[in-house]
Design an enzyme around this catalytic site. Structure first.
Site, PDB file in Angstrom:
ATOM      1  N   THR A 105       8.099 -10.825  16.979  1.00  0.00           N
ATOM      2  CA  THR A 105       8.599  -9.607  16.351  1.00  0.00           C
ATOM      3  C   THR A 105       8.556  -9.768  14.838  1.00  0.00           C
ATOM      4  O   THR A 105       8.432 -10.887  14.325  1.00  0.00           O
ATOM      5  CB  THR A 105      10.050  -9.317  16.777  1.00  0.00           C
ATOM      6  OG1 THR A 105      10.907 -10.349  16.267  1.00  0.00           O
ATOM      7  CG2 THR A 105      10.180  -9.249  18.300  1.00  0.00           C
ATOM      8  N   ASP A 154      20.733   1.442  11.242  1.00  0.00           N
ATOM      9  CA  ASP A 154      20.226   0.272  10.547  1.00  0.00           C
ATOM     10  C   ASP A 154      20.839   0.217   9.155  1.00  0.00           C
ATOM     11  O   ASP A 154      21.205   1.260   8.593  1.00  0.00           O
ATOM     12  CB  ASP A 154      18.694   0.310  10.439  1.00  0.00           C
ATOM     13  CG  ASP A 154      18.081  -1.073  10.254  1.00  0.00           C
ATOM     14  OD1 ASP A 154      17.666  -1.670  11.265  1.00  0.00           O
ATOM     15  OD2 ASP A 154      18.046  -1.560   9.109  1.00  0.00           O
ATOM     16  N   TYR A 164      23.181 -19.388  13.495  1.00  0.00           N
ATOM     17  CA  TYR A 164      22.623 -18.417  14.438  1.00  0.00           C
ATOM     18  C   TYR A 164      23.051 -18.752  15.866  1.00  0.00           C
ATOM     19  O   TYR A 164      23.507 -17.880  16.615  1.00  0.00           O
ATOM     20  CB  TYR A 164      21.101 -18.423  14.315  1.00  0.00           C
ATOM     21  CG  TYR A 164      20.380 -17.444  15.203  1.00  0.00           C
ATOM     22  CD1 TYR A 164      20.273 -16.108  14.847  1.00  0.00           C
ATOM     23  CD2 TYR A 164      19.784 -17.868  16.388  1.00  0.00           C
ATOM     24  CE1 TYR A 164      19.598 -15.210  15.655  1.00  0.00           C
ATOM     25  CE2 TYR A 164      19.099 -16.979  17.201  1.00  0.00           C
ATOM     26  CZ  TYR A 164      19.013 -15.647  16.829  1.00  0.00           C
ATOM     27  OH  TYR A 164      18.342 -14.765  17.635  1.00  0.00           O
ATOM     28  N   LYS A 206      25.470 -16.456  18.301  1.00  0.00           N
ATOM     29  CA  LYS A 206      24.950 -15.927  19.562  1.00  0.00           C
ATOM     30  C   LYS A 206      25.724 -16.482  20.756  1.00  0.00           C
ATOM     31  O   LYS A 206      25.924 -15.788  21.757  1.00  0.00           O
ATOM     32  CB  LYS A 206      23.461 -16.246  19.686  1.00  0.00           C
ATOM     33  CG  LYS A 206      22.579 -15.518  18.669  1.00  0.00           C
ATOM     34  CD  LYS A 206      22.687 -14.011  18.802  1.00  0.00           C
ATOM     35  CE  LYS A 206      21.678 -13.291  17.901  1.00  0.00           C
ATOM     36  NZ  LYS A 206      21.748 -11.815  18.033  1.00  0.00           N
ATOM     37  N   VAL A 253      26.943  -2.973   9.809  1.00  0.00           N
ATOM     38  CA  VAL A 253      27.783  -3.147  10.990  1.00  0.00           C
ATOM     39  C   VAL A 253      28.746  -4.327  10.863  1.00  0.00           C
ATOM     40  O   VAL A 253      29.525  -4.590  11.784  1.00  0.00           O
ATOM     41  CB  VAL A 253      26.936  -3.283  12.270  1.00  0.00           C
ATOM     42  CG1 VAL A 253      26.310  -1.950  12.635  1.00  0.00           C
ATOM     43  CG2 VAL A 253      25.875  -4.352  12.127  1.00  0.00           C
TER      44      VAL A 253
END
Length: 265
Positions: free
Chosen positions: A197, A43, A162, A166, A70
């Site tokens: 979440t 992370d 987004y 994706k 990342v």
């Protein structure tokens, strides 16, 4: 402990939750470990990765926490090297990193666009670039990329950057699946729908009127089953695709959305 992933080494990026509770990445890391895998929990926020690692170790699992951006090539190279140093191999790469920006082309500024593309899309390119060579050494591997149903259609509000990122992941996954199919490496996507979440709490609150409870209630009502999914729903889908149970599955997308996109079709 079960043994669906016994003897496997799994790298999970975005393995720390962005708030209290179980995000997709944290749940996936814990589930892989519960099924016998050794996990590198990665992370950008090392405290979040350490929290996931401690949870796994408290359950008797094997996990090492690592910090990496990342979207940064040097960090990703170091991440892969750290996994090899600790565990000697990489069997599964689980790409979970994702950030959300709400807005269409007018509302989204260039910095936000570039940030979302870098974190959500370019990160998959980089992790695969530096992990696949280790998989090729052993002639096997499984890549699970977490995309979104927003990659395939409008889901209620503008998600331009987004959705674009994706959607690109779907194409990248299919490309890799075919390129490496004869070399023992599989690549698949999980497409979550509306998930309850920690990630959704702040970015989407204002879009739904500024109240978290109201936002959750509205999202639940949008799902045909009457309730959003959670990080475990995404994790179990990923576990199947990562495991040898899915040895004949590559280049596919598994939708996990409570029927949301079936109703919108």
């Amino acid at each position: 402990m079960a043994d669906r992933m016994k003897g496997k080494v799994v790298v999970v990026t975005g393995a720390g939750s962005s708030g209290p509770g179980w995000g997709n990445g944290k749940a996936a890391a814990a589930l892989y470990a519960r099924e016998g895998a050794s996990v590198l929990a990665v992370d950008y926020r090392i405290a979040a990765a350490l929290e996931t690692a401690e949870q796994i170790k408290s359950e008797g699992g094997k996990c090492v926490a690592a910090r990496a951006n990342v979207a940064d090539s040097a960090d990703v190279q170091a991440m892969a090297a750290e996994c090899i140093r600790h565990f000697g191999r990489i069997d599964v790469l689980h790409n979970n990193v994702g950030i959300v920006e709400v807005g269409g082309p007018v509302e989204t500024d260039e910095d936000a666009w570039n940030r979302v593309i870098a974190v959500n899309q370019s990160s998959v390119y980089l992790t695969c670039k530096y992990v696949i060579p280790h998989m090729l050494e052993h002639g096997s591997g499984s890549i699970v990329n977490i995309a979104s149903v927003a990659a395939t259609r409008w889901i209620g509000f503008p998600y331009l950057a987004y959705s674009a990122a994706k959607a690109a992941i779907l194409a990248m996954t299919q490309n890799m699946a075919i390129q490496y199919a004869s070399q023992g490496i599989r690549a698949n996507c999980v497409l979550p729908g509306f998930m309850d979440t920690p990630l959704i709490r702040e970015p989407l609150k204002e879009t739904y009127g500024g109240d978290t409870g109201e936002m959750i209630d509205k999202r639940n009502k949008q799902v045909p089953t009457g309730k959003m999914g959670d990080g475990w729903d995404t994790a179990y889908a990923a576990l199947f695709l990562a495991s040898d149970e899915a040895k004949y599955i590559t280049g596919t997308s598994l939708v996990v959305d409570g029927g949301l996109t079936a109703r919108c079709a």
